[in-house]
Scaffold this motif. Structure first.
Motif, PDB file in Angstrom:
ATOM      1  N   ILE A  28       0.864  -1.181   0.000  1.00 27.38           N
ATOM      2  CA  ILE A  28       0.000   0.000   0.000  1.00 27.38           C
ATOM      3  C   ILE A  28       0.896   1.224   0.000  1.00 27.38           C
ATOM      4  O   ILE A  28       1.730   1.402   0.893  1.00 27.38           O
ATOM      5  N   GLN A  29       0.743   2.060  -0.994  1.00 32.95           N
ATOM      6  CA  GLN A  29       1.617   3.214  -1.110  1.00 32.95           C
ATOM      7  C   GLN A  29       1.114   4.392  -0.279  1.00 32.95           C
ATOM      8  O   GLN A  29      -0.048   4.439   0.122  1.00 32.95           O
ATOM      9  N   ALA A  30       2.013   5.329  -0.021  1.00 34.10           N
ATOM     10  CA  ALA A  30       1.656   6.529   0.727  1.00 34.10           C
ATOM     11  C   ALA A  30       0.544   7.282   0.007  1.00 34.10           C
ATOM     12  O   ALA A  30       0.516   7.352  -1.226  1.00 34.10           O
ATOM     13  N   ARG A  31      -0.421   7.814   0.785  1.00 33.93           N
ATOM     14  CA  ARG A  31      -1.547   8.615   0.307  1.00 33.93           C
ATOM     15  C   ARG A  31      -2.607   7.785  -0.402  1.00 33.93           C
ATOM     16  O   ARG A  31      -3.552   8.328  -0.962  1.00 33.93           O
ATOM     17  N   GLU A  32      -2.475   6.476  -0.358  1.00 34.23           N
ATOM     18  CA  GLU A  32      -3.492   5.617  -0.968  1.00 34.23           C
ATOM     19  C   GLU A  32      -4.664   5.428   0.001  1.00 34.23           C
ATOM     20  O   GLU A  32      -4.499   5.454   1.216  1.00 34.23           O
ATOM     21  N   PHE A  33      -5.863   5.247  -0.561  1.00 35.09           N
ATOM     22  CA  PHE A  33      -7.062   4.939   0.219  1.00 35.09           C
ATOM     23  C   PHE A  33      -7.537   3.575  -0.267  1.00 35.09           C
ATOM     24  O   PHE A  33      -8.084   3.445  -1.357  1.00 35.09           O
ATOM     25  N   ILE A 164      -0.762   6.947   8.938  1.00 42.29           N
ATOM     26  CA  ILE A 164      -1.656   5.867   8.533  1.00 42.29           C
ATOM     27  C   ILE A 164      -2.902   5.878   9.409  1.00 42.29           C
ATOM     28  O   ILE A 164      -2.812   6.006  10.636  1.00 42.29           O
ATOM     29  N   ILE A 165      -4.081   5.739   8.771  1.00 42.20           N
ATOM     30  CA  ILE A 165      -5.337   5.587   9.501  1.00 42.20           C
ATOM     31  C   ILE A 165      -5.940   4.246   9.116  1.00 42.20           C
ATOM     32  O   ILE A 165      -6.137   3.954   7.933  1.00 42.20           O
ATOM     33  N   LEU A 166      -6.231   3.415  10.118  1.00 41.65           N
ATOM     34  CA  LEU A 166      -6.870   2.118   9.905  1.00 41.65           C
ATOM     35  C   LEU A 166      -8.290   2.208  10.427  1.00 41.65           C
ATOM     36  O   LEU A 166      -8.510   2.473  11.618  1.00 41.65           O
ATOM     37  N   ALA A 167      -9.258   1.991   9.546  1.00 40.00           N
ATOM     38  CA  ALA A 167     -10.674   2.165   9.900  1.00 40.00           C
ATOM     39  C   ALA A 167     -11.408   0.841   9.718  1.00 40.00           C
ATOM     40  O   ALA A 167     -11.521   0.337   8.597  1.00 40.00           O
ATOM     41  N   ASP A 168     -11.897   0.281  10.821  1.00 39.21           N
ATOM     42  CA  ASP A 168     -12.592  -1.003  10.789  1.00 39.21           C
ATOM     43  C   ASP A 168     -14.096  -0.755  10.808  1.00 39.21           C
ATOM     44  O   ASP A 168     -14.660  -0.410  11.840  1.00 39.21           O
ATOM     45  N   ALA A 191      -7.078  13.164   1.166  1.00 36.52           N
ATOM     46  CA  ALA A 191      -6.642  14.221   0.248  1.00 36.52           C
ATOM     47  C   ALA A 191      -5.549  15.086   0.866  1.00 36.52           C
ATOM     48  O   ALA A 191      -4.701  15.633   0.162  1.00 36.52           O
ATOM     49  N   GLU A 192      -5.562  15.172   2.193  1.00 34.93           N
ATOM     50  CA  GLU A 192      -4.553  15.966   2.893  1.00 34.93           C
ATOM     51  C   GLU A 192      -3.273  15.189   3.168  1.00 34.93           C
ATOM     52  O   GLU A 192      -2.327  15.725   3.744  1.00 34.93           O
ATOM     53  N   GLY A 193      -3.233  13.915   2.782  1.00 29.24           N
ATOM     54  CA  GLY A 193      -1.985  13.175   2.867  1.00 29.24           C
ATOM     55  C   GLY A 193      -1.991  11.896   3.661  1.00 29.24           C
ATOM     56  O   GLY A 193      -0.995  11.156   3.665  1.00 29.24           O
ATOM     57  N   SER A 194      -3.094  11.583   4.365  1.00 31.25           N
ATOM     58  CA  SER A 194      -3.121  10.357   5.160  1.00 31.25           C
ATOM     59  C   SER A 194      -3.294   9.126   4.274  1.00 31.25           C
ATOM     60  O   SER A 194      -4.074   9.150   3.319  1.00 31.25           O
ATOM     61  N   THR A 195      -2.581   8.071   4.598  1.00 31.43           N
ATOM     62  CA  THR A 195      -2.794   6.762   3.979  1.00 31.43           C
ATOM     63  C   THR A 195      -3.890   6.066   4.785  1.00 31.43           C
ATOM     64  O   THR A 195      -3.784   5.963   6.002  1.00 31.43           O
ATOM     65  N   ILE A 196      -4.943   5.601   4.109  1.00 32.60           N
ATOM     66  CA  ILE A 196      -6.083   5.033   4.826  1.00 32.60           C
ATOM     67  C   ILE A 196      -6.383   3.625   4.319  1.00 32.60           C
ATOM     68  O   ILE A 196      -6.435   3.381   3.111  1.00 32.60           O
ATOM     69  N   VAL A 197      -6.581   2.718   5.262  1.00 37.00           N
ATOM     70  CA  VAL A 197      -7.047   1.364   4.956  1.00 37.00           C
ATOM     71  C   VAL A 197      -8.362   1.176   5.692  1.00 37.00           C
ATOM     72  O   VAL A 197      -8.432   1.367   6.908  1.00 37.00           O
TER      73      VAL A 197
END
Length: 229
Positions: A28-33, A164-168, A191-197
């Motif tokens: 998972i690359q940086a800034r990917e959702f 990184i933000i991990l959202a379950d 959009a502001e730069g967080s990588t989110i899964v």
């Protein structure tokens, strides 16, 4: 940003062995959702726990920001979690005896200080303002709606400015209107730069992310690009 190589996760008891994940290779690359979908029991939460350093694989390597963390000790893992990862849970995990502001401030209690010199309280206030809850800081969780509780959970996740933000299942307990509002906040953070899964059962929410990974019986059975980063 997050790399999983040849991951296998086995849970063992004295009488049974359960293979939760097998042959997982994911980058998972940086800034990917990225969203993860699959039926109940397919390994989604296990995969999320490995990414969040809440658990370690039975085999294979986990890399966070280029660091191979598989051999890290508990103290090192806790420090890396606190510095780089924010968690959002379906059931919110708020402490009912604490105010909204105090709940958001909790992750900062384990940090030495903010580089900007701002106090923990100021950072918590800023996080709540970002999710539109500046008028609820003194309230307690049992005085909030489900959507407001999820906003508090998001504020708590972002207060330390994690990469990184991990959202379950962040929209799982919400109606469609509130779910869309929460999703809009996550999209803005991305959009502001967080990588989110994000783990989700909602196909419509998954389609709003950059990429969709599907799991079945502990294996990856799909990896589709939906939007470019």
């Amino acid at each position: 940003m997050i790399t999983l190589k040849n991951i296998e996760k086995v849970y063992r008891t004295s009488s049974i062995e359960t293979l939760a994940l097998t042959n997982i290779n994911l980058s998972i690359q940086a800034r990917e959702f990225l969203s993860i979908m699959g039926p109940s029991g397919c390994g989604k939460s296990t995969l999320m726990n490995l990414m969040g350093l809440l658990d370690l694989p039975s085999q294979g390597n986990v890399e966070i920001g280029g660091q191979v963390v598989t051999q890290y000790g508990d103290k090192e893992l806790a420090q890396l979690r606190n510095q780089k990862i924010g968690f959002i849970f379906q059931s919110f995990h708020l402490i009912n005896d604490l105010s909204v502001l105090d709940n958001v401030e909790i992750p900062l209690l384990y940090r030495k200080g903010d580089p900007t010199g701002k106090s923990r309280r100021d950072l918590a206030k800023e996080a709540l303002e970002r999710v539109g809850l500046s008028n609820r800081m003194k309230h307690f969780p049992n005085q909030l709606s489900g959507g407001q509780k999820q906003r508090v959970a998001i504020a708590r996740a972002i207060v330390g400015r994690p990469e990184i933000i991990l959202a379950d299942e962040p929209t799982g307990n919400l109606d469609s209107a509130m779910g869309n509002e929460i999703m809009a906040i996550l999209q803005q953070l991305n959009a502001e730069g967080s990588t989110i899964v994000m783990v989700t059962h909602d196909e419509s929410m998954a389609k709003k992310t950059h990429r969709l990974v599907r799991l079945f019986d502990g294996s990856m059975v799909g990896d589709s690009t939906l939007q470019t980063v």
